[in-house]
Scaffold this motif. Structure first.
Motif, PDB file in Angstrom:
ATOM      1  N   PHE A   1       4.378  -2.882   6.563  1.00 22.67           N
ATOM      2  CA  PHE A   1       5.144  -1.702   6.160  1.00 22.67           C
ATOM      3  C   PHE A   1       4.674  -1.150   4.820  1.00 22.67           C
ATOM      4  N   VAL A   2       4.461   0.167   4.816  1.00 21.23           N
ATOM      5  CA  VAL A   2       4.245   0.923   3.585  1.00 21.23           C
ATOM      6  C   VAL A   2       5.234   2.076   3.609  1.00 21.23           C
ATOM      7  N   ASP A   3       6.062   2.164   2.594  1.00 23.34           N
ATOM      8  CA  ASP A   3       7.114   3.177   2.547  1.00 23.34           C
ATOM      9  C   ASP A   3       6.504   4.548   2.297  1.00 23.34           C
ATOM     10  N   GLY A   4       6.491   5.357   3.340  1.00 25.44           N
ATOM     11  CA  GLY A   4       5.962   6.719   3.231  1.00 25.44           C
ATOM     12  C   GLY A   4       7.024   7.763   2.994  1.00 25.44           C
ATOM     13  N   GLN A   5       8.222   7.336   2.605  1.00 20.11           N
ATOM     14  CA  GLN A   5       9.314   8.276   2.317  1.00 20.11           C
ATOM     15  C   GLN A   5       9.530   9.262   3.468  1.00 20.11           C
ATOM     16  N   GLY A   6       9.530   8.726   4.684  1.00 18.83           N
ATOM     17  CA  GLY A   6       9.770   9.546   5.870  1.00 18.83           C
ATOM     18  C   GLY A   6       8.520  10.030   6.562  1.00 18.83           C
ATOM     19  N   SER A   7       7.383   9.945   5.911  1.00 21.52           N
ATOM     20  CA  SER A   7       6.123  10.332   6.562  1.00 21.52           C
ATOM     21  C   SER A   7       5.550   9.121   7.291  1.00 21.52           C
ATOM     22  N   THR A   8       4.673   9.382   8.241  1.00 19.94           N
ATOM     23  CA  THR A   8       4.081   8.330   9.064  1.00 19.94           C
ATOM     24  C   THR A   8       2.568   8.489   9.100  1.00 19.94           C
ATOM     25  N   PRO A   9       1.832   7.445   9.505  1.00 18.20           N
ATOM     26  CA  PRO A   9       0.372   7.531   9.538  1.00 18.20           C
ATOM     27  C   PRO A   9      -0.131   8.748  10.305  1.00 18.20           C
ATOM     28  N   HIS A  10      -1.208   9.309   9.805  1.00 15.54           N
ATOM     29  CA  HIS A  10      -1.899  10.491  10.308  1.00 15.54           C
ATOM     30  C   HIS A  10      -1.228  11.790   9.858  1.00 15.54           C
ATOM     31  N   GLN A  11      -0.105  11.700   9.156  1.00 17.24           N
ATOM     32  CA  GLN A  11       0.439  12.883   8.495  1.00 17.24           C
ATOM     33  C   GLN A  11      -0.141  12.953   7.089  1.00 17.24           C
ATOM     34  N   PRO A  12      -0.521  14.139   6.629  1.00 17.34           N
ATOM     35  CA  PRO A  12      -1.166  14.218   5.312  1.00 17.34           C
ATOM     36  C   PRO A  12      -0.298  13.656   4.193  1.00 17.34           C
ATOM     37  N   GLU A  13       1.024  13.753   4.346  1.00 11.62           N
ATOM     38  CA  GLU A  13       1.915  13.232   3.312  1.00 11.62           C
ATOM     39  C   GLU A  13       1.790  11.720   3.165  1.00 11.62           C
ATOM     40  N   PHE A  14       1.437  11.029   4.255  1.00 14.49           N
ATOM     41  CA  PHE A  14       1.376   9.574   4.208  1.00 14.49           C
ATOM     42  C   PHE A  14       0.242   9.079   3.306  1.00 14.49           C
ATOM     43  N   ALA A  15      -0.812   9.884   3.182  1.00 13.53           N
ATOM     44  CA  ALA A  15      -1.979   9.448   2.408  1.00 13.53           C
ATOM     45  C   ALA A  15      -1.617   9.086   0.979  1.00 13.53           C
ATOM     46  N   GLN A  16      -0.720   9.861   0.359  1.00 15.61           N
ATOM     47  CA  GLN A  16      -0.389   9.607  -1.051  1.00 15.61           C
ATOM     48  C   GLN A  16       0.317   8.272  -1.241  1.00 15.61           C
ATOM     49  N   TYR A  17       0.940   7.759  -0.166  1.00 11.56           N
ATOM     50  CA  TYR A  17       1.658   6.494  -0.278  1.00 11.56           C
ATOM     51  C   TYR A  17       0.775   5.286   0.037  1.00 11.56           C
ATOM     52  N   CYS A  18      -0.499   5.546   0.353  1.00  8.58           N
ATOM     53  CA  CYS A  18      -1.426   4.445   0.635  1.00  8.58           C
ATOM     54  C   CYS A  18      -2.120   3.947  -0.618  1.00  8.58           C
ATOM     55  N   VAL A  19      -1.706   4.452  -1.773  1.00  9.71           N
ATOM     56  CA  VAL A  19      -1.973   3.838  -3.070  1.00  9.71           C
ATOM     57  C   VAL A  19      -0.640   3.776  -3.805  1.00  9.71           C
ATOM     58  N   GLY A  20      -0.550   2.904  -4.777  1.00  2.00           N
ATOM     59  CA  GLY A  20       0.706   2.720  -5.475  1.00  2.00           C
ATOM     60  C   GLY A  20       1.269   1.334  -5.231  1.00  2.00           C
ATOM     61  N   PRO A  21       2.397   1.014  -5.844  1.00  5.53           N
ATOM     62  CA  PRO A  21       2.922  -0.357  -5.798  1.00  5.53           C
ATOM     63  C   PRO A  21       3.186  -0.882  -4.389  1.00  5.53           C
ATOM     64  N   ASP A  22       3.768  -0.062  -3.506  1.00  5.97           N
ATOM     65  CA  ASP A  22       4.085  -0.542  -2.169  1.00  5.97           C
ATOM     66  C   ASP A  22       2.810  -0.809  -1.362  1.00  5.97           C
ATOM     67  N   ALA A  23       1.851   0.085  -1.483  1.00  6.60           N
ATOM     68  CA  ALA A  23       0.575  -0.114  -0.795  1.00  6.60           C
ATOM     69  C   ALA A  23      -0.170  -1.316  -1.365  1.00  6.60           C
ATOM     70  N   ASP A  24      -0.121  -1.489  -2.678  1.00  9.83           N
ATOM     71  CA  ASP A  24      -0.793  -2.630  -3.299  1.00  9.83           C
ATOM     72  C   ASP A  24      -0.177  -3.947  -2.827  1.00  9.83           C
ATOM     73  N   ARG A  25       1.141  -3.965  -2.693  1.00  9.38           N
ATOM     74  CA  ARG A  25       1.775  -5.180  -2.184  1.00  9.38           C
ATOM     75  C   ARG A  25       1.326  -5.441  -0.743  1.00  9.38           C
ATOM     76  N   ALA A  26       1.158  -4.378   0.041  1.00 11.02           N
ATOM     77  CA  ALA A  26       0.680  -4.559   1.415  1.00 11.02           C
ATOM     78  C   ALA A  26      -0.716  -5.175   1.430  1.00 11.02           C
ATOM     79  N   VAL A  27      -1.565  -4.763   0.500  1.00 15.16           N
ATOM     80  CA  VAL A  27      -2.908  -5.345   0.411  1.00 15.16           C
ATOM     81  C   VAL A  27      -2.824  -6.838   0.132  1.00 15.16           C
ATOM     82  N   THR A  28      -2.057  -7.211  -0.894  1.00 21.02           N
ATOM     83  CA  THR A  28      -2.012  -8.624  -1.289  1.00 21.02           C
ATOM     84  C   THR A  28      -1.266  -9.471  -0.266  1.00 21.02           C
TER      85      THR A  28
END
Length: 394
Positions: A336-363
């Motif tokens: 899970f990466v919190d996209g604030q209502g956006s989902t993969p393949h929506q342009p809005e989701f890209a901004q949430y693929c960096v940041g604390p939640d995305a970093d936790r997903a990596v680790t």
């Protein structure tokens, strides 16, 4: 096993800053299918610095690579997807996939000799279009691998994966140009051919079976309104629950091709249907690895979504990792990466693929994959089962 996992986690935590920087750098410079030159270089640079032997350009693809560490007889492969989506960058979070795969590899390397593992990180291009893993399978790059795994970011957390089979078709109509006012009767309208094909597809949708889908775009249909279009092109995909339903007699692919042929017959255009891209298959989850991954992810504080399997199948997309799963025991959990209502393949989701939640997903993803590999290596029954798997030949 507890000591091995502690050692691996410590190695992952030490490497986290470097790997998260990799994730951010890949995100900042998205590269699309088969063009992931800098992405591949960045990932292999990290792996080389940590002692991996790296082979690049595998399967005749410039950006594909295999990075290996250790000499154990149990070979565990982690897939690091490299490509971004056209126009919307890393809106599918492949920067997270690549970085978590690298982190899992680094963590595994720290215990590889003690666990009797050879750790391999596979840099896989062109998942969004083309099917890089399938070309790697066909070229024998995955030969000798006993288990394959990866994590994929999403708007829900799941331990297993559901997909549909999919095939991409490129279609081109060729007609004859003419002045649309002075002599339209001299023209053969390739734009009309594309229109007729799409109308036929719209009618076909009434009769598609559950699990079958058809979607596409027109990429060319003329250049000026006063010229009869002499060429047009479309890019379509067809999906079904299984590759047999997709490509078998009377399958959705065959019926889609008939719609394209109808456009040519009705207008007199020539039609070329390019069917060069390999079909993605359905996914086969390796249940013991699924269960182990879930335990490990929960130990890291991950919480899994409670969505019925039937609903997940209705919402399923497609991936070339599915083809790997039919030949090698594999898992493809969603993290899970919190996209604030956006989902993969929506342009809005890209901004949430960096940041604390995305970093936790990596680790978390990298550590959970590594721990799952350790579970498989240290359980005598599971180790024997994997060693006897279809791709066990070296």
């Amino acid at each position: 096993m507890g000591e091995l996992k502690a050692t691996a986690e410590a190695a992952a935590r030490r490497a986290a800053e470097e790997v998260l920087a990799l994730s951010h750098s890949i995100h900042a410079e998205p590269e699309t299918a088969f063009e992931e030159i800098e992405t591949s270089r960045k990932a292999t640079d990290v792996l080389r610095r940590h002692g991996f032997e790296v082979e690049t350009g595998v399967a005749d693809m410039q950006t594909a690579f295999v990075a290996s560490y250790g000499s154990g007889d149990l070979v565990i492969g982690v897939c690091a997807e490299l490509d971004a989506l056209p126009g919307v960058g890393h809106a599918c979070g492949h920067n997270i996939i690549a970085a978590s795969g690298v982190l899992a590899g680094l963590a595994l390397a720290s215990v590889a000799d003690r666990a009797g593992i050879t750790a391999k990180v596979f840099g896989t291009p062109a998942e969004e279009f083309g099917g890089g893993k399938i070309f790697m399978l066909r070229a024998g790059v995955f030969d000798g691998v006993h288990a394959a795994m990866m994590v994929h970011p999403g708007d829900q957390e799941h331990d297993s994966h559901f997909t549909r089979s999919v095939v991409d078709l490129e279609v081109r109509y060729t007609g004859r140009p003419a002045h649309s006012a002075m002599a339209p009767f001299e023209g053969i309208n390739a734009g009309d051919a594309a229109t007729i094909a799409q109308v036929s597809i719209g009618l076909l949708r009434q009769h598609l079976r559950p699990g079958e889908l058809v979607h596409g775009i027109v990429t060319e249909a003329g250049h000026a309104p006063n010229v009869v279009p002499h060429s047009s092109s479309l890019l379509y995909d067809a999906r079904a629950d299984t590759i047999a339903d997709l490509e078998g007699p009377g399958g959705v692919k065959e019926r889609l091709i008939r719609c394209f042929e109808a456009g040519a017959v009705a207008t007199g255009c020539d039609v070329e249907i390019k069917d060069d891209w390999p079909a993605f298959s359905e996914f086969r989850n390796d249940e013991p690895m699924v269960a182990a991954y879930r335990r490990n992810a929960e130990a890291l504080g991950r919480t899994f979504s409670d969505v019925p399997a039937e609903q997940r199948q209705r919402q399923a997309g497609s991936t070339d990792m599915a083809n790997v799963s039919l030949e090698i025991p594999a898992i493809h959990p969603s993290i899970f990466v919190d996209g604030q209502g956006s989902t993969p393949h929506q342009p809005e989701f890209a901004q949430y693929c960096v940041g604390p939640d995305a970093d936790r997903a990596v680790t978390d993803g990298g550590i959970a994959l590594c721990w799952t590999a350790i579970d498989m290596a240290t359980d005598a029954d599971q180790r024997e089962r994997l060693m006897a798997s279809r791709k066990a030949e070296s």
